[in-house]
Design a protein around this motif. Sequence first.
Motif, mmCIF file in Angstrom:
data_model
loop_
_atom_site.group_PDB
_atom_site.id
_atom_site.type_symbol
_atom_site.label_atom_id
_atom_site.label_comp_id
_atom_site.label_asym_id
_atom_site.label_seq_id
_atom_site.Cartn_x
_atom_site.Cartn_y
_atom_site.Cartn_z
ATOM 1 N N ILE A 20 -9.593 6.989 3.981
ATOM 2 C CA ILE A 20 -8.933 5.585 4.108
ATOM 3 C C ILE A 20 -7.571 5.814 4.556
ATOM 4 C CG2 ILE A 20 -7.829 3.952 2.290
ATOM 5 C CD1 ILE A 20 -9.905 4.407 0.507
ATOM 6 N N ILE A 21 -6.957 5.066 5.253
ATOM 7 C CA ILE A 21 -5.745 4.837 5.943
ATOM 8 C C ILE A 21 -4.832 3.746 5.177
ATOM 9 C CG2 ILE A 21 -4.430 4.722 7.891
ATOM 10 C CD1 ILE A 21 -6.706 5.946 9.391
ATOM 11 N N PHE A 22 -3.628 3.960 4.698
ATOM 12 C CA PHE A 22 -2.753 2.785 4.628
ATOM 13 C C PHE A 22 -1.812 2.567 5.728
ATOM 14 C CE2 PHE A 22 -4.158 4.142 0.293
ATOM 15 C CZ PHE A 22 -4.109 2.971 -0.214
ATOM 16 N N LEU A 23 -1.965 1.445 6.358
ATOM 17 C CA LEU A 23 -1.385 1.370 7.930
ATOM 18 C C LEU A 23 -0.222 0.090 7.802
ATOM 19 C CD1 LEU A 23 -1.183 2.370 10.686
ATOM 20 C CD2 LEU A 23 -3.123 0.908 11.127
ATOM 21 N N ASP A 24 0.839 0.522 8.174
ATOM 22 C CA ASP A 24 1.990 -0.393 8.099
ATOM 23 C C ASP A 24 1.755 -1.402 9.190
ATOM 24 O OD1 ASP A 24 4.326 -1.878 7.521
ATOM 25 O OD2 ASP A 24 5.642 -0.486 8.527
ATOM 26 N N ILE A 25 1.887 -2.646 9.192
ATOM 27 C CA ILE A 25 1.621 -3.494 10.208
ATOM 28 C C ILE A 25 2.630 -3.484 11.186
ATOM 29 C CG2 ILE A 25 1.744 -6.050 10.843
ATOM 30 C CD1 ILE A 25 -0.199 -6.673 8.480
ATOM 31 N N ARG A 26 3.908 -3.570 10.788
ATOM 32 C CA ARG A 26 5.110 -3.531 11.699
ATOM 33 C C ARG A 26 5.855 -2.320 11.837
ATOM 34 N NH1 ARG A 26 6.232 -8.893 13.201
ATOM 35 N NH2 ARG A 26 5.272 -10.290 11.838
ATOM 36 N N VAL A 83 -9.388 0.939 6.475
ATOM 37 C CA VAL A 83 -8.057 0.911 6.483
ATOM 38 C C VAL A 83 -7.453 -0.284 5.743
ATOM 39 C CG1 VAL A 83 -6.400 0.150 8.422
ATOM 40 C CG2 VAL A 83 -8.277 1.415 8.950
ATOM 41 N N ILE A 84 -6.387 -0.133 5.025
ATOM 42 C CA ILE A 84 -5.702 -1.102 4.092
ATOM 43 C C ILE A 84 -4.368 -1.066 4.890
ATOM 44 C CG2 ILE A 84 -4.535 -1.403 1.981
ATOM 45 C CD1 ILE A 84 -6.583 0.322 0.732
ATOM 46 N N MET A 85 -4.139 -2.562 5.340
ATOM 47 C CA MET A 85 -2.994 -2.680 5.950
ATOM 48 C C MET A 85 -1.610 -2.925 5.016
ATOM 49 S SD MET A 85 -3.829 -2.431 9.151
ATOM 50 C CE MET A 85 -2.574 -2.972 10.001
#
Length: 126
Positions: free
Chosen positions: A48-54, A76-78
Motif C-alpha cells: 500500500i502507498i500513501f501518496l500526497d496529491i500535491r 494507493v491511498i491519496m
Amino acid sequence: MMKLLIVDDEKGITDSLKDFFIHRGFSVETANSGEEALIAVKTNKPDIIFLDIRMRGISGLDALEKIKKMDKGIKVIMLTIHEEKEIVNKAKELGADEYIIKPFRIDYLEEVVIKKVQELLKEKDE
C-alpha cells in the motif's frame, strides 16, 4: 509483514505516519517526492502507498499513473489537504483506491485509516 510506502513532501507528515504504522506492526518506508516514490516502488514493492496529491516535482497524480503502470496490484491511498472533488475523481480514474484528508488526528487514523488499510489488504489477498 505488510509493506507501506508513505510519500509526502512534508517530512513531518511522513515521519508521523511512519511512527503510527510501525507501532502497529507494519514495515514502513518513506519518500519525500514523486521521484523517490517511483524508485521505492521498483526496489521495495510496497503493498500500500500513501501518496500526497500535491508535491513539488512529479505530482501525486503523475506518480500514481506511473505506479499503476508498473504494478496495478499496488493499493494507493491519496493524501489531500481538503476534499477537491475534481482532483479526487481524477485520482480514482487513474487507479487510486482511497483517499484521506490531511491533517489527520490520531483518532481518525485509528478509526478510519487503519480500517481502510485492512480492507485494501484483504482485497489484495483475494
